[in-house]
Every structure is written in structure tokens, then in C-alpha cells.
Design a protein around this motif. Sequence first.
Motif, short mmCIF file in Angstrom:
data_model
loop_
_atom_site.label_atom_id
_atom_site.label_comp_id
_atom_site.label_asym_id
_atom_site.label_seq_id
_atom_site.Cartn_x
_atom_site.Cartn_y
_atom_site.Cartn_z
N GLY A 278 -1.78 9.66 -4.97
CA GLY A 278 -3.07 9.86 -5.64
C GLY A 278 -2.95 9.45 -7.09
O GLY A 278 -2.31 8.46 -7.40
N LEU A 279 -3.56 10.19 -7.97
CA LEU A 279 -3.61 9.77 -9.36
C LEU A 279 -2.61 10.49 -10.25
O LEU A 279 -2.48 10.15 -11.42
N GLN A 280 -1.91 11.46 -9.71
CA GLN A 280 -0.93 12.16 -10.54
C GLN A 280 0.20 11.22 -10.89
O GLN A 280 0.58 10.37 -10.10
N TYR A 281 0.76 11.31 -12.09
CA TYR A 281 1.89 10.50 -12.55
C TYR A 281 1.54 9.03 -12.69
O TYR A 281 2.41 8.18 -12.65
N LEU A 282 0.25 8.72 -12.87
CA LEU A 282 -0.14 7.31 -12.97
C LEU A 282 0.49 6.63 -14.18
O LEU A 282 0.87 5.47 -14.13
N GLU A 283 0.62 7.36 -15.32
CA GLU A 283 1.17 6.72 -16.52
C GLU A 283 2.66 6.48 -16.39
O GLU A 283 3.22 5.65 -17.09
N GLU A 284 3.33 7.26 -15.53
CA GLU A 284 4.79 7.09 -15.40
C GLU A 284 5.12 5.97 -14.44
O GLU A 284 6.24 5.48 -14.41
N ASN B 298 0.79 -1.22 0.00
CA ASN B 298 0.00 0.00 0.00
C ASN B 298 0.82 1.27 0.00
O ASN B 298 0.28 2.35 -0.25
N SER B 299 2.11 1.16 0.31
CA SER B 299 2.92 2.38 0.22
C SER B 299 4.32 1.96 -0.21
O SER B 299 5.24 1.86 0.58
N PHE B 300 4.42 1.69 -1.49
CA PHE B 300 5.67 1.20 -2.06
C PHE B 300 6.75 2.28 -2.01
O PHE B 300 6.56 3.36 -2.54
N PRO C 145 7.92 8.87 -2.85
CA PRO C 145 8.33 10.27 -3.04
C PRO C 145 7.69 10.92 -4.25
O PRO C 145 7.82 12.13 -4.42
N MET C 146 6.95 10.15 -5.08
CA MET C 146 6.45 10.76 -6.30
C MET C 146 5.14 11.48 -6.11
O MET C 146 5.01 12.64 -6.48
#
Lengths: 139, 159
Positions: B109-115, B98-100, B105-106
Amino acid sequence: MAVCVAVIAKENYPLYIRSTPTENELKFHYMVHTSLDVVDEKISAMGKALVDQRELYLGLLYPTEDYKVYGYVTNSKVKFVMVVDSSNTALRDNEIRSMFRKLHNSYTDVMCNPFYNPGDRIQSRAFDNMVTSMMIQVC
Amino acid sequence: MADAVLFEFLHTEMVAELWAHDPDPGPGGQNMNLSVLESMGFRVGQALGERLPREMLAFREELDVLKFLCKDLWLAAFQKQMDSLRTNHQGTYVLQDNSFPLLLPMAAGLQYLEEAPKFLAFTCGLLRGALCTLGIESVVTASVAALPGCKFQVVIQNS
């Protein structure tokens, strides 16, 4: 001291095999080969028995009139087989265990070497030196 | 024990370096980069799979190996244990964190999901390599629903 040391891969081919009396090497190769059957037997026996402890050290595999063969299997199913001279009665069980532990540690170091491809023959000089220290002759 | 951030920084740089030359390589280049990362993780996993179980007793069955991955391997690599392990008892296991630490640090939520997949490829290889040394052929894929949580799906290949 050990007379022959062999490291056998999971698929039962030798990764490393060396014996001291350089004459009659074939005899030792044959002994190691036959001991693989005993190792497999012990491994499958361990699987069926409902024993909680499963040790890596397999103990004496089989004694012949001149030599005794000991085995050890790692979690990655790599087997170490050691042949010692029967006349050397001073060697006790815990000494054999410590020799296997040294072998396991050196094998792990070989695995972690980035220049080593898992599955190749072991050509590390450090490993060779460690095995030499275990095979120093009495005479 | 070495500081965890050392590996995190190195990992971030590895990913950045692969994409630095061509930020948008197209699907072919993308897959190439991902498989480079995965094979790096694979070799590291092979070595770890040999070194970590050294003082442990022999594993008795597949589930033991998976438990070892969730507890000891994760603890050694990321200083925490896996949050949950589920199985369908037919060769598929889902490991959930649940908190890899590599995603923490990235974003949260949903920001940067594609990266996110770029940062999981190495770890997938790590799992696959460790399983391979311990005698299990598998295919490991990762999925992210919301950072920093992620799921690793391990499918055992039975011939």
C-alpha cells in the motif's frame, strides 16, 4: 592446438593476446588485427540476413598458407580470435567450438571477478593457465 | 539454486548499513548513498550480463535485449518474470513489476513510500550494468506508486 589466442573488446582493442612461437609475435598480432575486419563483416551480414538462428561461433575467418584463423563473438560483442597451424589437420570443427566454449567460460569467470575492472587487460592467472592448456605444443 | 531470501536479506542489510551511520544525511548524503548502491548494482549487472546469455544465441536488436532483461535476468535474480514491458519505440522502455520481491516484505500500500527508492537503487544499477555489457548505454530510474509494485524506466542514450 592453437598457435595464438586473442580476446578483443567491444571497442576493438585487445584485452588479451598470446602466441606460442615467441619469435615473430608481431606477425600474429597483425593477423589478429586483420581478422577483425572479417569478424565485423560477418556480424553485419548476420544482422541483415533474416535467419532466425544467430550463432555465436563464426567459424573459419580466413585461411592463409600456414595458418587458419577462427572467430567467435559473444553477446557482449567481445571477440575471441584463434589462430591454428594449418598442418594440424586433426583439428575438427567441434573441437574448435569446444575450445571457444572454454574460452567463453573462462572469460565470464574473469568478468565476475570483483578485482577485475571491465575494459582492463586480462591478468588472471587462471585464464592464463586455461589458454596454456589450449596452446600446448606438438613438438 | 540458492534460496532467494539470502539475497533479500543481504540487500536489506546493505541499505540499512549505508543509512545506519547517519539516518538523516540531507539531500547530498542521500544522493551519495543512492549512487553507491547504484554503482554496486552496476558492477553486478555487468557480470550478470556476461554470464547469463552464455548459451543463448546472439541478440538481434534492442527489443531482444530488453526482453532478455524482463525474462531471463529477472528470473535469475528474483525467481519471477517482469509483469509488463512497454515502449514508445523511440528509446524509452517502461518495465513494470507488480510485486517486486525486494519490496514485498515491507508493505502493501502506501506506507513506507518515501523509503522505497532506497531499495530500488541497486536494481536500477543492475539493469544499467546488464544493458552496458550488452552494448546499450542507458539511464535507469525507478518509481513507486504503491508498494509492492514498481516501474523501472529505461531511457537509451543515443549519441
